[in-house]
Structures are given as C-alpha cells and as structure tokens.
Design a protein around this motif. Structure first.
Motif, mmCIF file in Angstrom:
data_model
loop_
_atom_site.group_PDB
_atom_site.id
_atom_site.type_symbol
_atom_site.label_atom_id
_atom_site.label_comp_id
_atom_site.label_asym_id
_atom_site.label_seq_id
_atom_site.Cartn_x
_atom_site.Cartn_y
_atom_site.Cartn_z
ATOM 1 N N HIS A 144 -21.704 -40.463 1.141
ATOM 2 C CA HIS A 144 -22.397 -41.734 0.983
ATOM 3 C C HIS A 144 -23.658 -41.550 0.121
ATOM 4 N N ALA A 145 -24.412 -40.485 0.407
ATOM 5 C CA ALA A 145 -25.641 -40.217 -0.348
ATOM 6 C C ALA A 145 -25.334 -39.945 -1.814
ATOM 7 N N LEU A 146 -24.292 -39.188 -2.077
ATOM 8 C CA LEU A 146 -23.906 -38.888 -3.457
ATOM 9 C C LEU A 146 -23.487 -40.157 -4.187
ATOM 10 N N TRP A 147 -22.769 -41.037 -3.509
ATOM 11 C CA TRP A 147 -22.353 -42.302 -4.105
ATOM 12 C C TRP A 147 -23.565 -43.159 -4.452
ATOM 13 N N VAL A 148 -24.510 -43.261 -3.525
ATOM 14 C CA VAL A 148 -25.720 -44.057 -3.745
ATOM 15 C C VAL A 148 -26.502 -43.522 -4.946
ATOM 16 N N THR A 187 -26.820 -45.478 -8.691
ATOM 17 C CA THR A 187 -28.177 -45.789 -9.155
ATOM 18 C C THR A 187 -28.474 -45.097 -10.471
ATOM 19 N N ALA A 188 -28.156 -43.817 -10.577
ATOM 20 C CA ALA A 188 -28.440 -43.073 -11.806
ATOM 21 C C ALA A 188 -27.651 -43.628 -12.989
ATOM 22 N N ALA A 189 -26.391 -43.963 -12.772
ATOM 23 C CA ALA A 189 -25.572 -44.497 -13.858
ATOM 24 C C ALA A 189 -26.100 -45.848 -14.346
ATOM 25 N N ALA A 190 -26.432 -46.729 -13.423
ATOM 26 C CA ALA A 190 -26.936 -48.049 -13.812
ATOM 27 C C ALA A 190 -28.306 -47.955 -14.467
ATOM 28 N N THR A 225 -35.535 -49.247 -6.156
ATOM 29 C CA THR A 225 -34.805 -50.464 -5.808
ATOM 30 C C THR A 225 -33.305 -50.209 -5.820
ATOM 31 N N GLY A 226 -32.843 -49.475 -6.818
ATOM 32 C CA GLY A 226 -31.419 -49.163 -6.908
ATOM 33 C C GLY A 226 -30.926 -48.347 -5.731
ATOM 34 N N LEU A 227 -31.727 -47.394 -5.304
ATOM 35 C CA LEU A 227 -31.348 -46.606 -4.129
ATOM 36 C C LEU A 227 -31.250 -47.493 -2.891
ATOM 37 N N ALA A 228 -32.192 -48.416 -2.739
ATOM 38 C CA ALA A 228 -32.164 -49.319 -1.587
ATOM 39 C C ALA A 228 -30.966 -50.272 -1.656
ATOM 40 N N VAL A 229 -30.711 -50.840 -2.826
ATOM 41 C CA VAL A 229 -29.588 -51.774 -2.996
ATOM 42 C C VAL A 229 -28.262 -51.069 -2.727
ATOM 43 N N ALA A 230 -28.090 -49.907 -3.320
ATOM 44 C CA ALA A 230 -26.838 -49.177 -3.131
ATOM 45 C C ALA A 230 -26.675 -48.717 -1.688
ATOM 46 N N THR A 231 -27.770 -48.375 -1.029
ATOM 47 C CA THR A 231 -27.700 -47.969 0.379
ATOM 48 C C THR A 231 -27.263 -49.131 1.263
ATOM 49 N N VAL A 232 -27.804 -50.300 1.021
ATOM 50 C CA VAL A 232 -27.413 -51.477 1.810
ATOM 51 C C VAL A 232 -25.920 -51.760 1.646
ATOM 52 N N LEU A 233 -25.453 -51.736 0.405
ATOM 53 C CA LEU A 233 -24.044 -52.041 0.159
ATOM 54 C C LEU A 233 -23.119 -50.957 0.704
ATOM 55 N N ARG A 234 -23.508 -49.704 0.549
ATOM 56 C CA ARG A 234 -22.657 -48.618 1.045
ATOM 57 C C ARG A 234 -22.649 -48.580 2.570
ATOM 58 N N ALA A 235 -23.779 -48.898 3.192
ATOM 59 C CA ALA A 235 -23.811 -48.937 4.658
ATOM 60 C C ALA A 235 -22.870 -50.008 5.185
ATOM 61 N N ALA A 236 -22.845 -51.149 4.538
ATOM 62 C CA ALA A 236 -21.923 -52.206 4.957
ATOM 63 C C ALA A 236 -20.477 -51.797 4.681
ATOM 64 N N ALA A 237 -20.245 -51.141 3.542
ATOM 65 C CA ALA A 237 -18.881 -50.738 3.188
ATOM 66 C C ALA A 237 -18.357 -49.624 4.083
#
Length: 146
Positions: free
Chosen positions: A19-23, A27-30, A67-79
């Motif tokens: 999950h951490a690697l995905w987040v 974020t890094a790619a975007a 912000t990207g880390l927070a956004v991706a974390t919220v979405l990945r936590a839900a997923a």
C-alpha cells in the motif's frame, strides 16, 4: 498486469508495504508529470514562453507531494476495504492538476491550501461514495420485475 487493471472495482488487500509503495508511486508519477508539463512555463525565456510567475518551485512541489500522499492514502485505504473505481487515476489526476496549476500560476499560500483541501475533499468524497455503495448494494430484479 495489475498496474493497468486499476479501473476495475476490486478490493485491494495486501501487506502494508504494498500500500505504501503504491501511494508513493502514484504521487511521484503525478508530481513528475505535472512538473514536466509545466517546464515550458518555468524554464528560461530562451526555451519558450517567459515564466508565468516569479518565485521558487520547491514550496509548491513540496505542498503537492504532501497533498498527493494524503490523497493517495485516503483512496488506497478505502480500496483496501471496499471496491473503489480507479483510485490510482483519481489520485494521479488530482495531484497532476494541482501541480500543473500551482507551478504555472504560483498562488499565494491561502489559495494553495484551498486547492489542497479541494483535492482531499474530492478523494474523501470518491471514497465515501464507494463505502456507501457497499452499505446499500444494488439488488437484482425479482422474477416479477423482469
């Protein structure tokens, strides 16, 4: 390939490191894509248009990285709990748009915070919609309704 199967609604369980690697990857790619597409607005004048706004880029990149880390974390936590439609695309789009706008326009701090808040609210709303649809699943029509 799992990376390209991002749009199907499946639960994405797994170890914390995945999950951490995905987040971090999303974020890094975007962030890199937003920076790369802004180059013509932030480079020297001899390479294109004059800079859109003066100032350092580092605070804007740092703000959108956080912000990207927070956004991706919220979405990945839900997923990780329920099926979410395209969490990677949503996170990448929000971070890309914020980075692209910020680097080309260089907003003041209150507006930058507002943009980050909108991105977080959008991610939370996307996740909440997925969580709500799990609580109220679509019912199949009965024999008399067919």
């Amino acid at each position: 390939m799992e990376f390209y199967d991002n749009d199907d609604e499946t639960v994405r369980p797994g170890p914390f490191w995945r999950h951490a690697l995905w987040v971090i990857g999303i974020t890094a790619a975007a962030l890199a894509l937003g920076w790369a597409t802004s180059l013509f607005r932030i480079g020297p004048e001899r390479y294109g248009l004059p800079a859109a706004a003066p100032g350092e880029l580092t605070p804007y990149l740092a703000a959108w990285a956080a912000t990207g880390l927070a956004v991706a974390t919220v979405l990945r936590a839900a997923a990780a709990k329920v099926p979410v439609y395209a969490p990677g695309r949503v996170a990448a789009a929000l971070v890309y748009l914020g980075t692209r706008l910020s680097l080309g326009w260089r907003p003041e701090a209150p507006l930058l915070v507002g943009m980050a808040a909108v991105a977080l609210i959008a991610a939370a709303a996307w996740s909440a919609f997925a969580l709500r649809s799990l609580q109220h699943p679509a019912q199949e029509p009965t024999a008399s309704e067919r």
